[in-house]
Design a protein around this motif. Structure first.
Motif, PDB file in Angstrom:
ATOM      1  N   GLU A  46       0.715  -0.846   0.155  1.00  0.00           N
ATOM      2  CA  GLU A  46       0.181   0.025  -0.449  1.00  0.00           C
ATOM      3  C   GLU A  46       0.787   0.990   0.309  1.00  0.00           C
ATOM      4  O   GLU A  46       0.297   2.327  -0.288  1.00  0.00           O
ATOM      5  CB  GLU A  46      -1.089   0.398   1.531  1.00  0.00           C
ATOM      6  CG  GLU A  46      -2.148  -1.335   1.740  1.00  0.00           C
ATOM      7  CD  GLU A  46      -2.670  -0.846   2.804  1.00  0.00           C
ATOM      8  OE1 GLU A  46      -2.906   0.162   2.650  1.00  0.00           O
ATOM      9  OE2 GLU A  46      -2.887  -1.998   2.773  1.00  0.00           O
ATOM     10  N   SER A  47       2.347   0.734   0.926  1.00  0.00           N
ATOM     11  CA  SER A  47       3.053   2.198   0.950  1.00  0.00           C
ATOM     12  C   SER A  47       4.498   2.012   0.893  1.00  0.00           C
ATOM     13  O   SER A  47       4.902   0.450   0.840  1.00  0.00           O
ATOM     14  CB  SER A  47       2.583   3.435   1.392  1.00  0.00           C
ATOM     15  OG  SER A  47       2.907   2.647   3.097  1.00  0.00           O
ATOM     16  N   LYS A  48       5.227   2.533   0.783  1.00  0.00           N
ATOM     17  CA  LYS A  48       6.491   2.347   0.452  1.00  0.00           C
ATOM     18  C   LYS A  48       7.030   3.685   1.776  1.00  0.00           C
ATOM     19  O   LYS A  48       7.087   4.342   2.028  1.00  0.00           O
ATOM     20  CB  LYS A  48       7.388   3.020  -0.667  1.00  0.00           C
ATOM     21  CG  LYS A  48       6.662   2.437  -1.683  1.00  0.00           C
ATOM     22  CD  LYS A  48       7.767   2.865  -2.826  1.00  0.00           C
ATOM     23  CE  LYS A  48       6.480   1.772  -4.337  1.00  0.00           C
ATOM     24  NZ  LYS A  48       7.087   2.558  -4.983  1.00  0.00           N
ATOM     25  N   PRO A  49       8.247   2.599   2.301  1.00  0.00           N
ATOM     26  CA  PRO A  49       9.171   3.636   3.384  1.00  0.00           C
ATOM     27  C   PRO A  49      10.107   5.184   2.608  1.00  0.00           C
ATOM     28  O   PRO A  49       9.951   5.057   1.726  1.00  0.00           O
ATOM     29  CB  PRO A  49      10.262   2.707   4.174  1.00  0.00           C
ATOM     30  CG  PRO A  49      10.145   1.501   2.542  1.00  0.00           C
ATOM     31  CD  PRO A  49       9.303   1.598   2.303  1.00  0.00           C
ATOM     32  N   SER A  50       9.557   6.212   3.174  1.00  0.00           N
ATOM     33  CA  SER A  50       9.860   6.782   2.391  1.00  0.00           C
ATOM     34  C   SER A  50      12.591   6.423   2.881  1.00  0.00           C
ATOM     35  O   SER A  50      12.849   5.687   3.332  1.00  0.00           O
ATOM     36  CB  SER A  50      10.235   7.980   3.818  1.00  0.00           C
ATOM     37  OG  SER A  50      10.843   8.749   4.418  1.00  0.00           O
ATOM     38  N   LEU A  51      12.279   7.359   1.283  1.00  0.00           N
ATOM     39  CA  LEU A  51      14.367   7.444   1.248  1.00  0.00           C
ATOM     40  C   LEU A  51      14.567   7.889   3.145  1.00  0.00           C
ATOM     41  O   LEU A  51      15.920   7.224   3.534  1.00  0.00           O
ATOM     42  CB  LEU A  51      15.168   8.186   0.198  1.00  0.00           C
ATOM     43  CG  LEU A  51      14.488   7.715  -1.191  1.00  0.00           C
ATOM     44  CD1 LEU A  51      15.247   8.463  -1.908  1.00  0.00           C
ATOM     45  CD2 LEU A  51      14.910   6.025  -1.180  1.00  0.00           C
ATOM     46  N   GLU A  52      14.160   8.412   3.622  1.00  0.00           N
ATOM     47  CA  GLU A  52      14.753   9.450   4.347  1.00  0.00           C
ATOM     48  C   GLU A  52      14.491   8.223   5.626  1.00  0.00           C
ATOM     49  O   GLU A  52      15.625   7.956   6.778  1.00  0.00           O
ATOM     50  CB  GLU A  52      13.624  10.438   5.172  1.00  0.00           C
ATOM     51  CG  GLU A  52      14.513  11.003   7.012  1.00  0.00           C
ATOM     52  CD  GLU A  52      16.067  11.785   6.587  1.00  0.00           C
ATOM     53  OE1 GLU A  52      16.396  11.497   6.859  1.00  0.00           O
ATOM     54  OE2 GLU A  52      16.512  11.948   5.376  1.00  0.00           O
ATOM     55  N   THR A  53      13.525   7.440   5.957  1.00  0.00           N
ATOM     56  CA  THR A  53      13.377   6.210   7.018  1.00  0.00           C
ATOM     57  C   THR A  53      14.408   5.431   6.971  1.00  0.00           C
ATOM     58  O   THR A  53      15.177   4.171   7.557  1.00  0.00           O
ATOM     59  CB  THR A  53      12.077   5.694   6.964  1.00  0.00           C
ATOM     60  OG1 THR A  53      10.543   6.633   6.848  1.00  0.00           O
ATOM     61  CG2 THR A  53      11.885   4.272   7.680  1.00  0.00           C
ATOM     62  N   LEU A  54      14.515   4.714   5.202  1.00  0.00           N
ATOM     63  CA  LEU A  54      15.864   3.847   4.649  1.00  0.00           C
ATOM     64  C   LEU A  54      16.853   3.914   5.077  1.00  0.00           C
ATOM     65  O   LEU A  54      17.727   3.589   6.244  1.00  0.00           O
ATOM     66  CB  LEU A  54      15.254   3.112   3.604  1.00  0.00           C
ATOM     67  CG  LEU A  54      14.495   2.813   3.094  1.00  0.00           C
ATOM     68  CD1 LEU A  54      14.021   2.862   1.226  1.00  0.00           C
ATOM     69  CD2 LEU A  54      13.846   1.764   3.683  1.00  0.00           C
ATOM     70  N   LYS A  55      17.437   5.703   4.909  1.00  0.00           N
ATOM     71  CA  LYS A  55      18.846   6.291   5.434  1.00  0.00           C
ATOM     72  C   LYS A  55      18.722   5.905   6.958  1.00  0.00           C
ATOM     73  O   LYS A  55      20.014   5.693   7.718  1.00  0.00           O
ATOM     74  CB  LYS A  55      18.919   7.452   5.038  1.00  0.00           C
ATOM     75  CG  LYS A  55      19.916   8.261   5.464  1.00  0.00           C
ATOM     76  CD  LYS A  55      19.749   9.799   5.536  1.00  0.00           C
ATOM     77  CE  LYS A  55      21.533  10.809   5.409  1.00  0.00           C
ATOM     78  NZ  LYS A  55      21.277  11.365   5.064  1.00  0.00           N
TER      79      LYS A  55
END
Length: 91
Positions: A46-55
């Motif tokens: 339904e959604s994706k983690p943000s690049l900031e979250t992944l970082k």
């Protein structure tokens, strides 16, 4: 642009990691503040983690090593989705 059909989606990547652990453990091992709902949405597509979250996960020394690998895989999937070639060096 050539599409890489071997590229896994965030949902596929997340589900693979959740095969051997509980949702609660997954969230705790990320080492960041996130909700069950967010992880459920990543798992379901339904959604994706943000690049900031992944970082944050990748750079967090308290995150489990598998969690940092999950975040790297997800980041690569997002980059490929937006047309970046995984072989290119990203600054």
């Amino acid at each position: 642009m050539q599409v890489n059909t071997n590229q896994k989606s965030i949902a596929e990547i997340t589900n693979r990691y959740l095969e051997s652990i509980t949702l609660k453990t997954f969230i705790e091992d990320l080492g960041i503040q996130t909700s069950r709902q967010s992880v459920w949405q990543w798992k379901s597509g339904e959604s994706k983690p943000s690049l900031e979250t992944l970082k944050k996960v990748i750079t967090n020394p308290t995150a489990a090593s598998w969690a940092r690998e999950w975040a790297r895989e997800c980041m690569m999937a997002i980059m490929v989705e937006y047309g970046f070639d995984p072989k290119d060096k990203v600054i």
